[in-house]
Design an enzyme around this catalytic site. Structure first.
Site, mmCIF file in Angstrom:
data_model
loop_
_atom_site.group_PDB
_atom_site.id
_atom_site.type_symbol
_atom_site.label_atom_id
_atom_site.label_comp_id
_atom_site.label_asym_id
_atom_site.label_seq_id
_atom_site.Cartn_x
_atom_site.Cartn_y
_atom_site.Cartn_z
ATOM 1 N N LYS A 103 0.787 -1.151 0.204
ATOM 2 C CA LYS A 103 0.024 -0.338 -0.418
ATOM 3 C C LYS A 103 1.423 1.372 -0.096
ATOM 4 O O LYS A 103 0.644 2.150 -0.988
ATOM 5 C CB LYS A 103 -0.775 -0.228 0.881
ATOM 6 C CG LYS A 103 -1.938 1.288 1.685
ATOM 7 C CD LYS A 103 -2.087 1.471 0.104
ATOM 8 C CE LYS A 103 -3.759 2.976 0.051
ATOM 9 N NZ LYS A 103 -4.564 3.232 0.886
ATOM 10 N N LYS A 130 -0.363 12.311 5.435
ATOM 11 C CA LYS A 130 -0.109 11.001 6.206
ATOM 12 C C LYS A 130 0.809 9.253 5.203
ATOM 13 O O LYS A 130 1.844 9.090 6.209
ATOM 14 C CB LYS A 130 -1.021 10.602 6.794
ATOM 15 C CG LYS A 130 -1.142 9.486 7.645
ATOM 16 C CD LYS A 130 -2.089 7.714 7.354
ATOM 17 C CE LYS A 130 -2.696 7.969 7.463
ATOM 18 N NZ LYS A 130 -3.361 6.666 6.922
#
Length: 294
Positions: free
Chosen positions: A171, A239
């Protein structure tokens, strides 16, 4: 019917939980903002008063939370979800978090006899709605096999990419690529505009060639319309790029373009655009080019 506790009913989590209900599961959902449980309840699911309430008696618990500290706070600790789950049950964390945290969750689950899979997703809000998410799963083979029937209700591309933490590592690579490609699309659109080219026609022909991509297909129209309603917020991609840069540093890997993209995303957020879609990188390129307003 599987009883599933689902914690985190945001932009992505709510439609994912609804699709689990449509697949025939009994879904009990929790969100810090109670109103966000309404789509789940309207589809036939149930609302929980707390994460622990959602986990009690569940065969499977799914977490879809914003960041690593959120997952650690909810899953671990004296009253964490793992303490409420029965041996042999399954925790699927579908948040995007640090790979080392995913490994820690799996280790703690193993100690308690609970299967744990890290299964972050890609595909955005529309993919969550359509149940066509790409799901990259990390965990041991038994945990993955237990999770697969549940994951199939939410995604169309589901791949077991390796041991615990591998899903989060893949990811991170996904977010590196997505951020970089959005930045290049933004630069291309500003470049075309500066030369007076019809950008709509340019995008049409670019999409049919080697420059074509899912990002160009899904994001270019909104960028041209300057419509940045979030499918994936700048705050979250900022983030995620922090996760990428930290993991790259730990592995001794150079990501010069990724580091620049992370810096630009951080600057966009600092300028007050954190709640916009990440395609708002267009605003940053316009500002740097002295064109448009950021």
């Amino acid at each position: 019917m599987t009883t599933i506790g689902f914690i985190g009913l945001g932009v992505m989590g709510a439609p994912m939980a609804v699709n689990l209900v449509r697949a025939g599961h009994d879904v009990v959902g929790y969100n810090r903002t109670p109103a966000k449980t309404e789509p789940l309840v309207a589809s036939g699911g149930r609302a929980a008063a707390s994460p622990q309430d959602a986990a009690n008696g569940a065969d499977v618990v799914i977490t879809m939370l914003p960041d690593s500290p959120d997952v650690e706070a909810v899953v671990l600790g004296d009253d964490g979800l793992l303490t409420r789950m029965s041996p042999g049950s399954l925790l699927i964390d579908m948040s995007t978090i640090r790979p080392d945290v995913a490994v820690r969750l799996a280790e703690e689950g193993r100690r308690l006899g609970i299967h744990v899979v890290d299964a972050p997703v890609s595909g955005g809000e529309q993919g969550a709605i359509d149940a066509t998410l790409s799901i990259m799963a990390g965990g041991d083979a038994a945990a993955y096999e237990a999770a697969l029937p549940v994951l199939e209700a939410m995604g169309s591309t589901i791949v077991h990419v390796g041991p615990p933490g591998a899903g989060q590592t893949v990811k991170a690579a996904n977010q590196l690529m997505v951020g970089g490609i959005i930045e290049l699309v933004a630069e291309s659109l500003v470049f075309l505009d500066a030369h007076g080219v019809d950008r709509q026609k340019a995008v049409e022909v670019l999409a049919g060639g080697l420059a074509g991509s899912a990002i160009l297909d899904r994001k270019a129209a909104g960028m041209l319309a300057r419509a940045f309603t979030p499918g994936f917020r700048v705050d979250l991609h900022h983030k995620d790029l922090g996760i990428v840069t930290a993991a790259a540093r730990e592995a001794g890997v150079a990501i010069p373009l990724g580091a620049l993209t992370a810096s630009l995303m951080g600057a966009l957020r600092a300028q007050g655009h954190g709640a916009l879609d990440h395609s708002a990188l267009l605003l940053q390129v316009e500002q740097l080019s002295g064109r448009g307003e950021a």
